[in-house]
Every structure is written in C-alpha cells, then in structure tokens.
Write a protein that holds these residues in place. Structure first.
Motif, PDB file in Angstrom:
ATOM      1  N   TYR A 139       0.897  -1.210   0.003  1.00  0.00           N
ATOM      2  CA  TYR A 139      -0.114  -0.004  -0.029  1.00  0.00           C
ATOM      3  C   TYR A 139       0.808   1.316   0.017  1.00  0.00           C
ATOM      4  O   TYR A 139       1.799   1.341   0.913  1.00  0.00           O
ATOM      5  N   GLY A 140       0.492   2.246  -0.843  1.00  0.00           N
ATOM      6  CA  GLY A 140       0.996   3.382  -0.925  1.00  0.00           C
ATOM      7  C   GLY A 140       1.628   3.878  -2.206  1.00  0.00           C
ATOM      8  O   GLY A 140       1.687   3.110  -3.213  1.00  0.00           O
ATOM      9  N   PRO A 141       2.213   4.865  -2.464  1.00  0.00           N
ATOM     10  CA  PRO A 141       2.846   5.299  -3.684  1.00  0.00           C
ATOM     11  C   PRO A 141       4.225   4.619  -4.255  1.00  0.00           C
ATOM     12  O   PRO A 141       4.876   4.652  -3.460  1.00  0.00           O
ATOM     13  N   VAL A 142       4.087   4.157  -5.620  1.00  0.00           N
ATOM     14  CA  VAL A 142       5.393   3.918  -6.091  1.00  0.00           C
ATOM     15  C   VAL A 142       5.704   4.880  -7.154  1.00  0.00           C
ATOM     16  O   VAL A 142       4.962   5.401  -8.090  1.00  0.00           O
ATOM     17  N   ILE A 143       6.990   5.250  -7.252  1.00  0.00           N
ATOM     18  CA  ILE A 143       7.444   6.316  -8.278  1.00  0.00           C
ATOM     19  C   ILE A 143       8.394   5.589  -9.314  1.00  0.00           C
ATOM     20  O   ILE A 143       9.352   4.790  -8.873  1.00  0.00           O
ATOM     21  N   LEU A 144       7.884   5.517 -10.633  1.00  0.00           N
ATOM     22  CA  LEU A 144       8.393   4.689 -11.631  1.00  0.00           C
ATOM     23  C   LEU A 144       8.997   5.712 -12.683  1.00  0.00           C
ATOM     24  O   LEU A 144       8.421   6.904 -12.702  1.00  0.00           O
ATOM     25  N   THR A 145      10.159   5.536 -13.522  1.00  0.00           N
ATOM     26  CA  THR A 145      10.587   6.258 -14.309  1.00  0.00           C
ATOM     27  C   THR A 145      10.595   5.664 -15.909  1.00  0.00           C
ATOM     28  O   THR A 145      10.597   4.413 -15.856  1.00  0.00           O
ATOM     29  N   SER A 146      10.940   6.467 -16.844  1.00  0.00           N
ATOM     30  CA  SER A 146      11.080   6.022 -17.993  1.00  0.00           C
ATOM     31  C   SER A 146      12.310   6.723 -18.762  1.00  0.00           C
ATOM     32  O   SER A 146      12.819   7.626 -18.248  1.00  0.00           O
ATOM     33  N   PHE A 147      12.348   6.163 -19.955  1.00  0.00           N
ATOM     34  CA  PHE A 147      13.515   6.750 -20.991  1.00  0.00           C
ATOM     35  C   PHE A 147      12.511   7.460 -21.964  1.00  0.00           C
ATOM     36  O   PHE A 147      12.157   6.742 -22.892  1.00  0.00           O
ATOM     37  N   GLY A 148      12.424   8.602 -21.933  1.00  0.00           N
ATOM     38  CA  GLY A 148      11.315   9.425 -22.853  1.00  0.00           C
ATOM     39  C   GLY A 148      10.291   9.432 -21.786  1.00  0.00           C
ATOM     40  O   GLY A 148      10.025   9.521 -20.772  1.00  0.00           O
ATOM     41  N   GLY A 149       8.916   9.832 -22.721  1.00  0.00           N
ATOM     42  CA  GLY A 149       7.809   9.976 -22.056  1.00  0.00           C
ATOM     43  C   GLY A 149       6.966   8.719 -21.589  1.00  0.00           C
ATOM     44  O   GLY A 149       7.375   7.470 -22.168  1.00  0.00           O
ATOM     45  N   ILE A 150       6.128   8.633 -20.740  1.00  0.00           N
ATOM     46  CA  ILE A 150       5.205   7.428 -20.366  1.00  0.00           C
ATOM     47  C   ILE A 150       3.855   7.634 -21.063  1.00  0.00           C
ATOM     48  O   ILE A 150       3.357   8.673 -20.755  1.00  0.00           O
ATOM     49  N   TYR A 151       3.334   6.541 -21.618  1.00  0.00           N
ATOM     50  CA  TYR A 151       1.829   6.381 -21.798  1.00  0.00           C
ATOM     51  C   TYR A 151       1.174   5.458 -21.378  1.00  0.00           C
ATOM     52  O   TYR A 151       1.946   4.103 -21.296  1.00  0.00           O
ATOM     53  N   GLU A 152       0.199   5.350 -21.146  1.00  0.00           N
ATOM     54  CA  GLU A 152      -0.641   4.222 -20.586  1.00  0.00           C
ATOM     55  C   GLU A 152      -1.507   3.574 -21.781  1.00  0.00           C
ATOM     56  O   GLU A 152      -2.213   4.395 -22.467  1.00  0.00           O
ATOM     57  N   ILE A 153      -1.594   2.217 -21.618  1.00  0.00           N
ATOM     58  CA  ILE A 153      -2.440   1.490 -22.508  1.00  0.00           C
ATOM     59  C   ILE A 153      -3.454   0.696 -21.730  1.00  0.00           C
ATOM     60  O   ILE A 153      -3.000  -0.004 -20.723  1.00  0.00           O
ATOM     61  N   ASP A 154      -4.687   1.048 -22.058  1.00  0.00           N
ATOM     62  CA  ASP A 154      -5.896  -0.162 -21.309  1.00  0.00           C
ATOM     63  C   ASP A 154      -6.212  -1.188 -22.404  1.00  0.00           C
ATOM     64  O   ASP A 154      -6.660  -1.228 -23.480  1.00  0.00           O
ATOM     65  N   VAL A 155      -5.501  -2.439 -21.721  1.00  0.00           N
ATOM     66  CA  VAL A 155      -5.607  -3.714 -22.396  1.00  0.00           C
ATOM     67  C   VAL A 155      -6.917  -4.322 -22.002  1.00  0.00           C
ATOM     68  O   VAL A 155      -7.426  -4.395 -20.860  1.00  0.00           O
ATOM     69  N   ASN A 156      -7.755  -4.693 -23.233  1.00  0.00           N
ATOM     70  CA  ASN A 156      -9.142  -5.515 -23.067  1.00  0.00           C
ATOM     71  C   ASN A 156      -8.838  -6.620 -24.177  1.00  0.00           C
ATOM     72  O   ASN A 156      -9.377  -6.263 -25.170  1.00  0.00           O
ATOM     73  N   GLY A 157      -8.386  -7.649 -23.859  1.00  0.00           N
ATOM     74  CA  GLY A 157      -8.206  -8.832 -24.707  1.00  0.00           C
ATOM     75  C   GLY A 157      -6.728  -9.137 -24.973  1.00  0.00           C
ATOM     76  O   GLY A 157      -5.757  -9.252 -23.978  1.00  0.00           O
TER      77      GLY A 157
END
Length: 225
Positions: A139-157
């Motif tokens: 429980y609680g926040p996790v800080i994640l990093t990336s090389f470049g920008g981060i984008y989110e994908i909603d997977v359904n299938g």
C-alpha cells in the motif's frame, strides 16, 4: 506524503514532501537534494524482498544492491528524487494489488510497499530475454521512471508491446514473451527482437524510447578503448 512531479516530461524530477515520521525508500543515488533535517540510512531491502538474498536478486535485475531510506522527524521534510536517464516519472498508487515493473524503471516507494524479483523475472530469463521484472505489492505510492515519455494503454483482450518499451503492467494481465515476427529469421532482420504478448484486462505503462536500443546505437559510435 505528497509527491509533486516537475519538469515533465523530458527531465522529470519528483519533489517528495514528508510528514513527521514518514519514510520513502529510493534507489541508491536517486537523491538530488533534501531538507537538512531529513535522516538518511541504507538498507538491503524492506518487506518480502529483504536481506542479502533480496539484495543480490535486485542486482540480477540491474538494480543497486543497497537502497536509501529517507525519514523526516518533523513536518515539511523535502526530498528531490531523479532517475539516471532523461525521461518522465509516473506515480502509481498501490492499494493491495500487484504491479509488475521492469527493474530499471523503479525509482522509489513508500515504506509499506514490498518489492520482490518474482517468477516474472525468472520467466523472462528462461525465455532468453535479458530483462527482469519486480513484483510490487502493498500500500502506498510507487514512483516509476522511463526513458522518454510514459504513456498508458488500457488492454482488453490481446495486446503486443516490445519488451524494451515496457515500464510496468498490472498483474491482472497474463503475459508471455515471444518473438515479434512469425519466424526467427524475420525477427532478427526486422530488428524488433522480443515482444510481450498480454492477455486479459488491465493497464500497461510504456516508455517512448528503448534504453537498450539507444545504448547500442551510442556504443557503436564510441571509439574503442
């Protein structure tokens, strides 16, 4: 605990404000600046990934053996954290679920969050792909990093993502590592390498650039030592 992200997306840094008695655990070397009264210590690991074994498992995944712990004895303690590579930062709130994170994308987390190199890392090892994933719970926040920008994908299938572009994904998704092309020859000459084939419902977080590909490109231009 309050986390503010500034200088997004290409040079993001996290400003963490701590209440009295609060702690945040971060990768060694991630601290940029902090309040003078914030206490610091070093740990091998908290939670189920603890001890010498947990430390060496993280080293296999490309992490530091040790982690830094920042604790504020009074209100309004500040710690600034930044990744090694230029890129974006994502704050993901853990509420008892499981998040799978590429080891190099982990930056910091609250002290009620547990990290472990679970079966996901072993699966990728035996597939022949040199990536390791951390299993994050608690429980609680996790800080994640990336090389470049981060984008989110909603997977359904079903969904396919290049392994070098994965930051994290929710464990509600099942996955397997496979070649990008229908044949090994096509995968080799096509330059796509390995991909992750997801199935189910959940979110995948991706980075716009591949650090491994970038390293290979830059390394090929450097003079031999």
């Amino acid at each position: 605990m309050d986390i503010q992200l500034i200088h997004q997306p290409d040079s993001a840094i996290a400003k963490v404000s701590l209440n009295a008695g609060e702690e945040i655990v971060a990768q060694a070397g991630a601290m940029v600046a902090m309040s003078g009264f914030v206490n610091t210590s070093t740990t091998l690991r908290q939670g189920k990934g603890g001890g010498i074994l947990g430390g060496f498992k993280r080293m296999l995944g490309g992490e530091s053996l040790f982690l830094s712990v920042f604790r504020s004895p009074t209100p309004d303690g500040q710690v600034f954290l930044a990744p090694r590579l230029m890129g974006d930062i994502l704050v993901y709130e853990m509420k008892g679920q499981e998040l799978v994170v590429q080891a190099a994308s982990y930056l910091a987390s609250a002290n009620n969050v547990d990290l472990d190199l679970g079966f996901q890392g072993i699966k990728s090892l035996f597939s022949g792909e040199s990536i390791f994933w951390l299993s994050i719970t608690g429980y609680g926040p996790v800080i994640l990093t990336s090389f470049g920008g981060i984008y989110e994908i909603d997977v359904n299938g079903d969904y396919i993502v290049d392994t070098g572009h994965i930051v994290a994904f929710e464990r509600s998704l099942d996955f397997r590592i496979d070649k990008a092309n229908s044949s090994w020859l096509g995968a080799f000459f096509g330059g796509e390498g390995f991909v992750c084939r997801f199935q189910g419902q959940g979110k995948v977080y991706c980075q716009t650039h591949n650090p491994g590909g970038f390293g290979s490109l830059i390394g090929s231009q450097l003079p031999p030592r």
